[in-house]
Design an enzyme around this catalytic site. Structure first.
Site, PDB file in Angstrom:
ATOM      1  N   SER A 193       1.095  -1.394   0.193  1.00 20.24           N
ATOM      2  CA  SER A 193      -0.058   0.445  -0.714  1.00 20.24           C
ATOM      3  C   SER A 193       1.151   0.732  -0.152  1.00 20.24           C
ATOM      4  CB  SER A 193      -1.258   0.606   1.583  1.00 20.24           C
ATOM      5  OG  SER A 193      -1.327   1.147   1.686  1.00 20.24           O
ATOM      6  N   ASP A 367      -9.925  -4.823  -4.848  1.00 20.81           N
ATOM      7  CA  ASP A 367      -9.225  -4.551  -3.841  1.00 20.81           C
ATOM      8  C   ASP A 367      -9.693  -2.488  -3.899  1.00 20.81           C
ATOM      9  OD1 ASP A 367      -7.149  -2.663  -2.111  1.00 20.81           O
ATOM     10  OD2 ASP A 367      -5.782  -3.811  -3.284  1.00 20.81           O
ATOM     11  N   HIS A 398      -7.212  -5.453   0.097  1.00 22.59           N
ATOM     12  CA  HIS A 398      -6.063  -4.724  -0.043  1.00 22.59           C
ATOM     13  C   HIS A 398      -5.871  -5.407   1.397  1.00 22.59           C
ATOM     14  CE1 HIS A 398      -3.514  -1.309  -1.070  1.00 22.59           C
ATOM     15  NE2 HIS A 398      -3.668  -0.224   0.726  1.00 22.59           N
TER      16      HIS A 398
END
Length: 421
Positions: A193, A367, A398
Site C-alpha cells: 500500500s 481492492d 487490500h
C-alpha cells in the site's frame, strides 16, 4: 454347566469386557475434551496477549530474535526499525551473512503487519526461515515512530507531513542505516500500500537510491489513485463543505476520525452482521474494505490491537487530491501556494521513469485502493517493470495482502520464489 448358567456367564463376560472398553473410551474422551478445553483457553489467552504486545516482545514470544533500532531523519523525526536477523530452524547458521530484505507497511499500519498473523503466515517469519535478514520499517507518526528531536505529537507542527516526506526523508534514512549496519551494498524491498507509494516517491525524487535496491515487490501498489473505490477517501476527495468542518470529522492534525462519523460510514457501506459493523467502525477496515472469507476472525482481536497505528490527516488528504486530479504528484497548496512553493501553479508530478529498479506489481481484483486500471497505468510508466501479477482469488482485497488466511499460498510463495531467483 447348564445352558442357563452358560448364558449367564457369557452375559457377565460381555458386560465386563464391554464395560472395560467403554470405560477406557470414556477416559480417552474425557482426556481429549480436557485437552481441547486447555488448548482453547491457551489459544485465547495467547490472542489477548498478542493483541497488546509490542512487536519485539511479540516476536521473541515465538522464539525468534528481534532487535530494535532507531534512526533520526534530516528533519528531526526519530524512527524505529525492527529486525529479525535469522530464522529459528537449523536450515541456516545464525552467524551466516544473509541477503537483506526490507519490509515497509502501509497507511495506518506498523511493522506489526508482518508478524501478527503468526509464524506460519507472517511474511517476516517466512522470509527469515528462507535465509533472509529481515528489517521492518516504521514511518513517522505511527506508534513506533512518534518522537522528534524537539516536538511531540501534541504539537500540531509534528503532524505537518504527508507521504512525500516519508519518501524523501524516512525511507532513505532507514535504507542507509540498514545497509551500513549490515555492511551490504543493496537490499530487496517489499512494500504494501503506502509502503509502495513512498518507494516510488523516493526513487523519483532521489534517483541515486535505485542503485541501493536489488528489486522491488509492490503488494497492492498505490501511485495513481483516480479509480480508487474506498468510500472514505472518495468522500474526502469530493467534500464540498468548509475545510474546517472536514477536519473536525477526521482529525485536525493526526488522523482521528470521530466515532460517530465512522459509525455512520459503517451503516452506509457495510453489511449489518456484527463482524462487518465492528470492522467498518475501525478506520483501517473502513478505508480498505475486507473479505470475510479470507478473514481469520479468531485473529481479529490481534489485528484490531495493532491497527490503526497512527497517521497524519495530511496523508489522507494527499491521496484524496490524487483521486480528484488523476495525477501522482506532490502536495497541492492551491494556485498561489503552489507558485510560492514550486514556482508553478500546479504541483510537480513524480517521474516514474526515474524508478529504474526491477519492479514486480502484485494486485487484486477486489481492492478498494489499488485499482487495476491505476496499477496498469503505473506499470507502463515505470523505468524497469518486470511483471504485473493478479492474485488468483477474485475476492482478494487490500488487507488480504497482509491478513488473509491463504496469503502464503496465494501470494507469499510467489513473492519468495521471485526473490530467491
Amino acid at each position: 454347566m447348564s445352558a442357563f448358567a452358560w448364558g449367564i456367564f457369557c452375559l457377565f463376560l460381555f458386560v465386563h469386557v464391554q464395560g472395560g472398553i467403554i470405560g477406557e473410551k470414556y477416559k480417552q474422551l474425557k482426556f481429549h475434551l480436557k485437552k481441547s478445553y486447555v488448548d482453547y483457553v491457551e489459544r485465547h489467552a495467547n490472542i489477548e496477549e498478542d493483541a497488546i504486545l509490542p512487536v519485539p516482545q511479540l516476536v521473541r514470544k515465538y522464539n525468534y530474535t528481534c532487535e530494535e533500532h532507531t534512526v533520526k531523519t534530516p528533519d528531526g523525526y526519530i524512527l524505529t526499525l525492527h529486525r529479525i536477523p535469522h530464522g529459528n530452524t537449523d536450515k541456516y547458521n545464525a552467524s551466516t551473512k544473509r541477503p537483506v530484505v526490507f519490509l515497509q507497511h502501509g497507511i495506518l499500519a506498523s511493522s506489526g503487519d508482518w508478524v501478527i498473523t503468526g509464524r506460519k503466515k507472517g511474511l517476516a517469519y517466512i522470509l527469515a526461515e528462507e535465509g533472509y535478514d529481515v528489517w521492518m520499517g516504521n514511518v513517522r507518526g505511527n506508534r513506533y515512530s512518534r518522537r522528534h528531536i524537539y516536538m511531540n505529537p501534541k504539537n500540531p507542527e509534528f503532524w505537518e507531513f504527508s507521504w512525500h516526506e516519508m519518501g524523501v526523508y524516512d525511507l532513505p534514512t532507514m535504507i542507509d542505516y540498514v545497509l551500513e549496519k549490515t555492511n551490504q551494498r543493496k537490499l530487496s524491498y517489499i512494500g504494501h500500500s503506502q509502503g509502495t507509494t513512498i518507494f516510488f516517491v523516493m526513487c523519483s525524487e532521489l534517483p541515486q537510491y535505485n542503485g541501493k535496491i536489488t528489486a522491488q515487490f509492490s503488494l497492492a501498489p498505490i501511485a495513481y489513485v483516480e479509480n480508487m473505490k474506498s468510500p472514505l477517501l472518495r468522500f474526502l476527495s469530493y467534500f464540498k463543505g468548509p475545510f474546517g468542518e472536514l477536519l473536525k470529522l477526521i482529525g485536525l492534525h493526526e488522523f482521528l476520525p470521530q466515532s460517530e462519523f465512522m459509525a455512520k460510514l459503517g451503516d452506509a457501506f457495510c453489511r449489518k452482521d456484527q463482524i462487518s459493523q465492528v470492522l467498518c467502525t475501525n478506520a483501517l477496515f473502513a478505508i480498505c474494505g475486507f473479505n470475510i472469507k479470507q478473514l481469520n476472525t479468531t485473529l481479529l482481536p490481534v489485528i484490531l490491537g495493532h491497527t490503526p497505528a497512527g497517521a497524519s490527516t495530511k496523508q489522507f488528504i494527499h491521496f484524496a487530491q490524487g483521486i480528484r486530479s488523476g495525477q501522482f504528484r506532490r502536495w497541492d497548496y492551491g494556485i498561489w501556494g503552489n507558485y510560492k512553493h514550486y514556482g508553478s501553479f500546479r504541483p510537480p508530478k513524480y517521474n516514474m521513469k526515474n524508478v529504474r529498479v526491477p519492479v514486480y506489481l502484485f494486485y487484486a481484483a477486489n481492492d478498494w485502493l489499488s485499482d487495476e486500471k491505476d496499477v496498469m497505468r503505473l506499470y507502463k510508466q515505470l523505468g524497469d517493470p518486470r511483471a504485473s501479477i493478479l492474485v488468483s482469488d477474485f475476492n482478494f482485497n487490500h488487507l488480504d495482502f497482509i491478513f488473509a488466511i491463504d496469503s502464503k499460498r496465494l501470494l507469499y510463495d510467489n513473492v519468495v520464489a521471485l526473490l530467491n531467483s
